[in-house]
Design a protein around this motif. Sequence first.
Motif, PDB file in Angstrom:
ATOM      1  N   GLU A 315     -55.888  21.727 -39.456  1.00 48.17           N
ATOM      2  CA  GLU A 315     -56.111  22.473 -38.226  1.00 48.17           C
ATOM      3  C   GLU A 315     -57.616  22.723 -38.064  1.00 48.17           C
ATOM      4  O   GLU A 315     -58.270  23.180 -39.005  1.00 48.17           O
ATOM      5  CB  GLU A 315     -55.376  23.808 -38.432  1.00 48.17           C
ATOM      6  N   THR A 368     -50.044  22.176 -33.110  1.00 48.72           N
ATOM      7  CA  THR A 368     -50.921  23.024 -32.297  1.00 48.72           C
ATOM      8  C   THR A 368     -51.996  22.162 -31.638  1.00 48.72           C
ATOM      9  O   THR A 368     -52.177  20.988 -31.997  1.00 48.72           O
ATOM     10  CB  THR A 368     -51.619  24.049 -33.204  1.00 48.72           C
ATOM     11  N   LEU A 371     -54.464  20.784 -34.202  1.00 49.52           N
ATOM     12  CA  LEU A 371     -53.982  19.952 -35.324  1.00 49.52           C
ATOM     13  C   LEU A 371     -54.515  18.518 -35.241  1.00 49.52           C
ATOM     14  O   LEU A 371     -54.471  17.891 -34.182  1.00 49.52           O
ATOM     15  CB  LEU A 371     -52.448  19.913 -35.346  1.00 49.52           C
TER      16      LEU A 371
END
Length: 398
Positions: A315, A368, A371
């Motif tokens: 992330e 997300t 990511l």
Amino acid sequence: MSDTPRRRRPATELVHGGITRSQWAETSEALFLTQGYVYANAEEAEARFLGTSPGYQYTRFGNPTVTMFEERMALLEGAEAARATATGMAAVTAALLCQLSAGDHVVAAKALFGSCRYAVEELCPRFGIASTLVDGTDLAQWKAAIRPNTKVLFLESPTNPTLEVYDIAAIAEIAHDAGARLIVDNVFATPCWQSPLALGADVVVYSATKHIDGQGRCLGGVVLSSQKFVDDHLQVFIRQTGPSLSPFNAWVLLKGLETLSLRVEKQTANAARLADVLVGLPGISRVIYPGRADHPQAALVARQMRAGSTLIAFEVAGGKAGAFAFSNALEIVKISNNLGDAKSLITHPATTTHQRLKPEARAELGITDGLQRLSVGLEDIDDLIDDVTQAARAAARR
Ligand SMILES: Cc1ncc(COP(=O)(O)O)c(C=O)c1O
């Protein structure tokens, strides 16, 4: 002396397995670039079509170069039989549709590669095959989803892109208790690091486009299973619907297999090192790597895989803008939606491979906006470390 041929180790099969030599006794696998075959007489043609005389009829359903690729893959996987397809998606849809009919039901893990999820969630229901998606890590959900008409359970492990790992042996048992089959997409693990058939799966599928070619040249796929599954379901499906692999691509994939274990070992070693480096870089959080002790299913990884993976998920702070700044700052790692290549490739799943999913579905899977999925290649590890380090710094300065 035993009559049973000694089973050779995978690295040997990768180089020698499945070879049939022509009358010229060539060293390298021959490329039979032909659509069809000629018969000595009409009786022989009839016998081939009756199946009473062995031999090929038409490359849509059989070709000597394609057979060499299939046999090498079967030896590597420990499968009784294999059938090659033109792409990984052709392998997935053939493995599903060859055995399913209207009125049947499929249970699959939610975390699937976008096109695999389309096949289960949208394509199957259009033909009267119901499907249920579950959290693949939760065995109770797999069990609860079973219906009297459940015929297939389907998963990939590690998953694309969040590298979740599912308990293949336990899920195979749930399938078998229900009289269903388990299909495993083994692309992320590769045949080097995980053997789903030995863990109880019934069918294994690969996108050969990934590590098996591994050099960005051609598409391909393969389905591995028992001989009975091929005889009862797969062979007729491939013969009549035509998702067949071209002999030229089979030849390229055979040459790819010769170096598969060398490449996967080196790429995995590079990935393990890079995952450890990423953990300490500015603006990088949630590094997911199946070889690390902090992977959520680390104990299961140790039980069912022989090593981690060539892929890392992580992330980048700042959501999509942060992730894009990281990708755009990379100099060696290339931006691409492919994986398993000799070249390191970075993918932003939310805007590419998993763009089709609704934002809520992506959120549920942990995809997300920050990511990133990194497929680690064969470059010098110190150059890769330098590249991701300067990219993380650039993204953090943004
Ligand atoms: C896990 C997984 N399964 C299947 C496929 C489909 O393979 P192909 O692109 O060869 O059709 C891919 C990648 O594209 C993949 O990542």
